[in-house]
Design a protein around this motif. Sequence first.
Motif, short mmCIF file in Angstrom:
data_model
loop_
_atom_site.label_atom_id
_atom_site.label_comp_id
_atom_site.label_asym_id
_atom_site.label_seq_id
_atom_site.Cartn_x
_atom_site.Cartn_y
_atom_site.Cartn_z
N UNK A 209 0.79 -1.23 0.00
CA UNK A 209 0.00 0.00 0.00
C UNK A 209 0.83 1.28 0.00
N UNK A 210 2.15 1.20 0.08
CA UNK A 210 2.99 2.38 0.24
C UNK A 210 4.08 2.47 -0.82
N UNK A 211 4.42 3.71 -1.18
CA UNK A 211 5.51 3.98 -2.12
C UNK A 211 5.45 3.09 -3.35
N UNK A 212 4.30 3.07 -3.97
CA UNK A 212 4.06 2.16 -5.08
C UNK A 212 4.60 2.73 -6.39
N UNK A 213 5.43 1.95 -7.04
CA UNK A 213 5.98 2.30 -8.35
C UNK A 213 5.85 1.07 -9.23
N UNK A 214 5.17 1.20 -10.36
CA UNK A 214 5.03 0.09 -11.30
C UNK A 214 4.14 -1.03 -10.79
N UNK A 215 3.47 -1.71 -11.72
CA UNK A 215 2.62 -2.86 -11.43
C UNK A 215 1.63 -2.60 -10.30
N UNK A 216 0.76 -1.63 -10.52
CA UNK A 216 -0.23 -1.30 -9.51
C UNK A 216 -1.62 -1.18 -10.12
N UNK A 217 -2.62 -1.28 -9.26
CA UNK A 217 -4.01 -1.09 -9.64
C UNK A 217 -4.48 0.19 -8.97
N UNK A 218 -5.24 0.99 -9.72
CA UNK A 218 -5.69 2.30 -9.22
C UNK A 218 -7.14 2.51 -9.65
N UNK A 219 -7.99 2.94 -8.71
CA UNK A 219 -9.37 3.24 -9.07
C UNK A 219 -9.98 4.22 -8.08
N UNK A 220 -11.09 4.83 -8.50
CA UNK A 220 -11.83 5.77 -7.65
C UNK A 220 -12.69 4.98 -6.68
N UNK A 221 -12.55 5.26 -5.41
CA UNK A 221 -13.31 4.56 -4.37
C UNK A 221 -14.81 4.77 -4.55
N UNK A 222 -15.22 5.97 -4.91
CA UNK A 222 -16.64 6.26 -5.06
C UNK A 222 -17.27 5.41 -6.16
N UNK A 223 -16.57 5.26 -7.30
CA UNK A 223 -17.07 4.39 -8.38
C UNK A 223 -17.24 2.96 -7.88
N UNK A 224 -16.25 2.50 -7.14
CA UNK A 224 -16.24 1.13 -6.63
C UNK A 224 -17.41 0.89 -5.68
N UNK A 225 -17.65 1.83 -4.76
CA UNK A 225 -18.71 1.63 -3.76
C UNK A 225 -20.11 1.72 -4.37
N UNK A 226 -20.23 2.25 -5.57
CA UNK A 226 -21.53 2.34 -6.22
C UNK A 226 -21.95 1.01 -6.85
N UNK A 227 -21.02 0.09 -7.03
CA UNK A 227 -21.33 -1.23 -7.59
C UNK A 227 -22.00 -2.09 -6.52
N UNK A 228 -23.01 -2.84 -6.90
CA UNK A 228 -23.77 -3.62 -5.93
C UNK A 228 -23.22 -5.03 -5.73
#
Length: 192
Positions: free
Chosen positions: A117-136
Amino acid sequence: MSNVVVYKDEMNTIPLRSFNSKEMDLFFSICSKMRNENLNTITFSFEDLKELSNYKITATSHFISDLESIYSKLVQLDFRIETEEKIIKFVLFTEYEIDKIKETISIKTNDRFKFILNNIVGDFTKFELEEFTMLASSYSKTAYRLLKQFRQSGYYIVQIDKFRRLFDIPDSYRMSDIDRQILNQIKKELSD
């Protein structure tokens, strides 16, 4: 308020199907706030965590029960890293304290694996939390995370055995069941 979840891609290899949709929201809300904190322990108020995760149930006892359930499921997860020399299994969070009086939760990250979860460089997944929480659906949430991992290429190809494992699909499901109960739900929720 834009909260972004970022973590090493290795986390996408862990099936989270035993988590219900709300538990996934809470887990990734915690991850979003622990990112780049480099702290051993971080404390959240119940209200902050409810707001972050779009948690609608107002009963505190229910919220505490959900928080407790998340950690019980987290310690059962098979976090695993494999190199040519080693296979390492671990728990990402080593302490999880729910204070019912102060209405806070304190979480300690495993020092050895803070890099997830820290100092991430390369090979990572990134997304908006709000978009994610809207999925049922938790299936849609899993597909969303995996598709975000492959956002650069625009597509994700996976063998059916790995798909079944990542989505924790019951062995009894035939392909028609997977189409009807999983893929149709994913298509509906992730059409954009």
